[in-house]
Design an enzyme around this catalytic site. Structure first.
Site, PDB file in Angstrom:
ATOM      1  N   GLU A 158      29.599  28.613  38.193  1.00 34.28           N
ATOM      2  CA  GLU A 158      30.893  29.278  38.010  1.00 34.28           C
ATOM      3  C   GLU A 158      30.928  30.621  38.744  1.00 34.28           C
ATOM      4  O   GLU A 158      31.120  31.670  38.131  1.00 34.28           O
ATOM      5  CB  GLU A 158      31.135  29.547  36.516  1.00 34.28           C
ATOM      6  CG  GLU A 158      31.074  28.332  35.620  1.00 34.28           C
ATOM      7  CD  GLU A 158      31.058  28.693  34.127  1.00 34.28           C
ATOM      8  OE1 GLU A 158      30.772  29.854  33.786  1.00 34.28           O
ATOM      9  OE2 GLU A 158      31.333  27.811  33.317  1.00 34.28           O
ATOM     10  N   GLY A 186      32.212  33.802  40.604  1.00 31.64           N
ATOM     11  CA  GLY A 186      33.483  34.510  40.794  1.00 31.64           C
ATOM     12  C   GLY A 186      33.308  35.480  41.950  1.00 31.64           C
ATOM     13  O   GLY A 186      33.646  35.205  43.099  1.00 31.64           O
ATOM     14  N   ARG A 187      32.702  36.613  41.617  1.00 34.12           N
ATOM     15  CA  ARG A 187      32.487  37.694  42.576  1.00 34.12           C
ATOM     16  C   ARG A 187      31.861  37.220  43.891  1.00 34.12           C
ATOM     17  O   ARG A 187      32.302  37.619  44.970  1.00 34.12           O
ATOM     18  CB  ARG A 187      31.558  38.722  41.926  1.00 34.12           C
ATOM     19  CG  ARG A 187      31.311  39.969  42.714  1.00 34.12           C
ATOM     20  CD  ARG A 187      30.164  40.774  42.079  1.00 34.12           C
ATOM     21  NE  ARG A 187      30.290  40.832  40.628  1.00 34.12           N
ATOM     22  CZ  ARG A 187      30.979  41.766  39.977  1.00 34.12           C
ATOM     23  NH1 ARG A 187      31.570  42.717  40.646  1.00 34.12           N
ATOM     24  NH2 ARG A 187      31.044  41.758  38.656  1.00 34.12           N
ATOM     25  N   ARG A 189      37.978  48.855  38.547  1.00 40.22           N
ATOM     26  CA  ARG A 189      36.521  48.799  38.374  1.00 40.22           C
ATOM     27  C   ARG A 189      35.833  50.175  38.343  1.00 40.22           C
ATOM     28  O   ARG A 189      34.960  50.390  37.510  1.00 40.22           O
ATOM     29  CB  ARG A 189      35.881  47.900  39.442  1.00 40.22           C
ATOM     30  CG  ARG A 189      36.346  46.439  39.358  1.00 40.22           C
ATOM     31  CD  ARG A 189      35.575  45.520  40.306  1.00 40.22           C
ATOM     32  NE  ARG A 189      34.207  45.367  39.898  1.00 40.22           N
ATOM     33  CZ  ARG A 189      33.165  45.943  40.470  1.00 40.22           C
ATOM     34  NH1 ARG A 189      33.317  46.678  41.542  1.00 40.22           N
ATOM     35  NH2 ARG A 189      31.960  45.756  39.986  1.00 40.22           N
ATOM     36  N   TYR A 210      33.934  50.547  34.862  1.00 40.33           N
ATOM     37  CA  TYR A 210      32.468  50.427  34.803  1.00 40.33           C
ATOM     38  C   TYR A 210      31.738  51.429  35.686  1.00 40.33           C
ATOM     39  O   TYR A 210      30.545  51.254  35.937  1.00 40.33           O
ATOM     40  CB  TYR A 210      31.971  49.065  35.304  1.00 40.33           C
ATOM     41  CG  TYR A 210      32.775  47.825  35.135  1.00 40.33           C
ATOM     42  CD1 TYR A 210      32.931  47.261  33.862  1.00 40.33           C
ATOM     43  CD2 TYR A 210      33.304  47.151  36.224  1.00 40.33           C
ATOM     44  CE1 TYR A 210      33.615  46.060  33.716  1.00 40.33           C
ATOM     45  CE2 TYR A 210      33.978  45.947  36.081  1.00 40.33           C
ATOM     46  CZ  TYR A 210      34.131  45.425  34.816  1.00 40.33           C
ATOM     47  OH  TYR A 210      34.785  44.246  34.672  1.00 40.33           O
ATOM     48  N   CYS A 257      47.301  60.488  35.689  1.00 38.47           N
ATOM     49  CA  CYS A 257      46.865  61.584  34.840  1.00 38.47           C
ATOM     50  C   CYS A 257      45.759  61.149  33.886  1.00 38.47           C
ATOM     51  O   CYS A 257      45.955  61.045  32.677  1.00 38.47           O
ATOM     52  CB  CYS A 257      48.070  62.101  34.059  1.00 38.47           C
ATOM     53  SG  CYS A 257      47.687  63.512  33.080  1.00 38.47           S
ATOM     54  N   GLU A 258      44.595  60.813  34.454  1.00 38.98           N
ATOM     55  CA  GLU A 258      43.389  60.469  33.687  1.00 38.98           C
ATOM     56  C   GLU A 258      42.230  60.972  34.534  1.00 38.98           C
ATOM     57  O   GLU A 258      42.218  60.743  35.752  1.00 38.98           O
ATOM     58  CB  GLU A 258      43.216  58.938  33.561  1.00 38.98           C
ATOM     59  CG  GLU A 258      44.280  58.188  32.820  1.00 38.98           C
ATOM     60  CD  GLU A 258      44.131  58.267  31.305  1.00 38.98           C
ATOM     61  OE1 GLU A 258      43.071  58.723  30.828  1.00 38.98           O
ATOM     62  OE2 GLU A 258      45.090  57.896  30.620  1.00 38.98           O
TER      63      GLU A 258
HETATM   64  C1  PLP Z   1      33.196  36.106  34.358  1.00 34.07           C
HETATM   65  C2  PLP Z   1      32.560  34.799  34.229  1.00 34.07           C
HETATM   66  C3  PLP Z   1      32.074  34.137  35.372  1.00 34.07           C
HETATM   67  C4  PLP Z   1      32.101  34.746  36.756  1.00 34.07           C
HETATM   68  O1  PLP Z   1      31.248  35.835  36.858  1.00 34.07           O
HETATM   69  P1  PLP Z   1      30.913  36.455  38.305  1.00 34.07           P
HETATM   70  O2  PLP Z   1      29.978  37.561  38.000  1.00 34.07           O
HETATM   71  O3  PLP Z   1      32.185  36.938  38.880  1.00 34.07           O
HETATM   72  O4  PLP Z   1      30.284  35.391  39.121  1.00 34.07           O
HETATM   73  C5  PLP Z   1      31.553  32.879  35.202  1.00 34.07           C
HETATM   74  N1  PLP Z   1      31.486  32.285  33.982  1.00 34.07           N
HETATM   75  C6  PLP Z   1      31.931  32.905  32.860  1.00 34.07           C
HETATM   76  C7  PLP Z   1      31.844  32.208  31.572  1.00 34.07           C
HETATM   77  C8  PLP Z   1      32.482  34.176  32.950  1.00 34.07           C
HETATM   78  O5  PLP Z   1      32.906  34.791  31.842  1.00 34.07           O
END
Ligand code: PLP
Length: 411
Positions: free
Chosen positions: A274, A276-277, A313, A317, A344-345
């Site tokens: 899975e 993402g990044r 981000r 973080y 204004c933060e």
């Molecule tokens: C956020 C998330 C991802 C993706 O995370 P990345 O760091 O962007 O690869 C995959 N699986 C689950 C369950 C997530 O919550």
């Protein structure tokens, strides 16, 4: 592959001058390279070739419909965390049998919708959720395939705010509990537990936490085997990190692939990832205009028209995104500069540099690596419209999501 480069003093993305696009569009806006996205997907796919995994892109990192359509074309599935993301993934044309649904708090409505769409796996995170699914399956007279998200109790050695695999984190189910659930439900008429999933955190650059996780799962699967329980799908989650600056190292995807390959020789599960990044981060820039250069005693503040609501981000973080000038001045600022937004933060600030090329008010800059958790995390704070998303299209560009209109925000 890096598609961001200077030609002379002008910044180009793919083969297009960023300034040319900036001059024709309201800033700030996100600028995408689908060529980079295609490269990322194919690189990921190639690296794991021997395992032939199902790649389920984590939609929460980028929710643009055209972005998802492009991924669909490349063969991607989707990892979704809400009914909205599920509908979006389906709208992008992604096959329901390539969709997994994660999250600790799926509502009855969300579960019922996921069941009706026959997605590949609902990755459950508590026994209460499993019981809810059994009820839904019974009332719809269906058999639902689900997964269980394990909490392997592993520290991902990443930012505390994006760690998800420790036992004190809210995510997943402990191994002992999962074992009991599997035994208890092995003959259930309404659910089949076919998958196990893990996701230990995000922006992980080292192999060690992934290796530890595989070791934990290996032992657990052997224990299940002794009880005659087999698992068809093993979802290893996302979390692979990327270098946010030129000084940082890359995550060694090939080495990770070797580990997973060796691991799966003993188990022969269908592997799911899975990411993402890793897929989306370096596909986009956030282009912004300098509103003011404000001098104080020890530094200049470069006040941009992009703010924390456009790119959350850094405030959320403490993440650092490099900022590049779109036209490089040969002269440098003679003091430290700090890029900040107009909100204004005090957390509406981005990054500080020494020896930065001089910038004029009205000049342009861009943030790098903002394709993941950039636009998807943005908000309307301060009644600021959400930024447009634009994709480079050969020598020109296409608007793939227009800038939100102020009149729609205040009606
Ligand atoms: C956020 C998330 C991802 C993706 O995370 P990345 O760091 O962007 O690869 C995959 N699986 C689950 C369950 C997530 O919550």
């Amino acid at each position: 592959m890096n598609l961001i480069k200077y030609r002379g003093n002008d910044l180009y993305f793919e083969n297009v001058s960023v300034k040319k696009i900036a001059k024709k569009n309201i800033t700030p806006f996100y600028l995408y390279s689908f060529e980079q996205l295609e490269y990322n997907f194919n690189f990921f796919h190639k690296s794991f070739k021997s395992i032939n995994p199902l790649i389920c892109f984590a939609v929460k990192s980028n929710t643009n419909l055209f972005f998802l359509k492009k991924l669909k074309k490349l063969g991607s599935g989707a990892d979704v965390v809400s009914i909205g993301e599920l509908q979006l993934a389906l709208k992008a044309g992604i096959n329901a049998q390539k969709i997994v649904f994660s999250g600790v708090g799926k509502t009855k409505e969300e579960l019922s919708y996921a069941v009706s769409k026959k997605i590949l796996l609902i990755n459950t995170e508590s026994e209460n959720e499993i019981n809810e699914i059994i009820k839904i399956a019974r009332s719809k007279k269906k058999i639902v395939t689900i997964g269980i998200r394990l909490n392997p109790n592993i520290s991902a050695k990443t930012n505390k705010k994006i760690s998800t695999g420790k036992k004190s984190d809210k995510f997943g189910i402990s191994l002992d509990r999962c074992f009991k659930i599997l035994k208890k439900n092995s003959n259930n008429k309404n659910i089949k537990i076919e998958g196990l999933s893990v996701h230990i955190g995000s922006q992980i650059k080292e192999l060690a936490p992934f290796k530890k996780t595989l070791d934990v799962i290996n032992k657990f699967l052997l224990k299940l085997k002794n009880e005659g329980i087999t698992i068809s799908y093993l979802d290893l989650g996302g979390g692979m990190g990327i270098p946010y600056s030129a000084l940082e190292t890359e995550f060694d995807l090939k080495k990770y692939a070797n580990l997973v390959h060796a691991f799966n020789k003993n188990h022969k599960c269908k592997i799911i990832f899975e990411p993402g990044r890793y897929m989306s981060a370096n596909t986009a820039l956030l282009v912004s205009k300098v509103t003011y250069v404000k001098e104080i005693q020890d530094r200049n503040f470069v006040i941009l028209d992009a703010a924390m609501n456009d790119l959350m981000r850094p405030a959320l973080y403490g993440a650092k995104h490099d900022i590049l000038p779109i036209q490089k001045d040969k002269k440098k600022f003679n003091r430290k500069i700090e890029f900040v937004g107009p909100i204004c933060e005090s957390t509406d600030k981005f990054i500080t540099y020494n020896n930065y090329p001089r910038l004029k008010e009205g000049g342009y800059v861009c943030f790098t690596n903002v394709g993941a958790y950039g636009r998807s995390l943005s908000s309307n704070y301060n009644v600021r419209p959400l930024a447009a998303e634009i994709a480079i299209n050969k020598k020109s560009y296409t608007i793939i999501r227009p800038r939100q209109k102020l009149k729609d925000l205040i009606k």
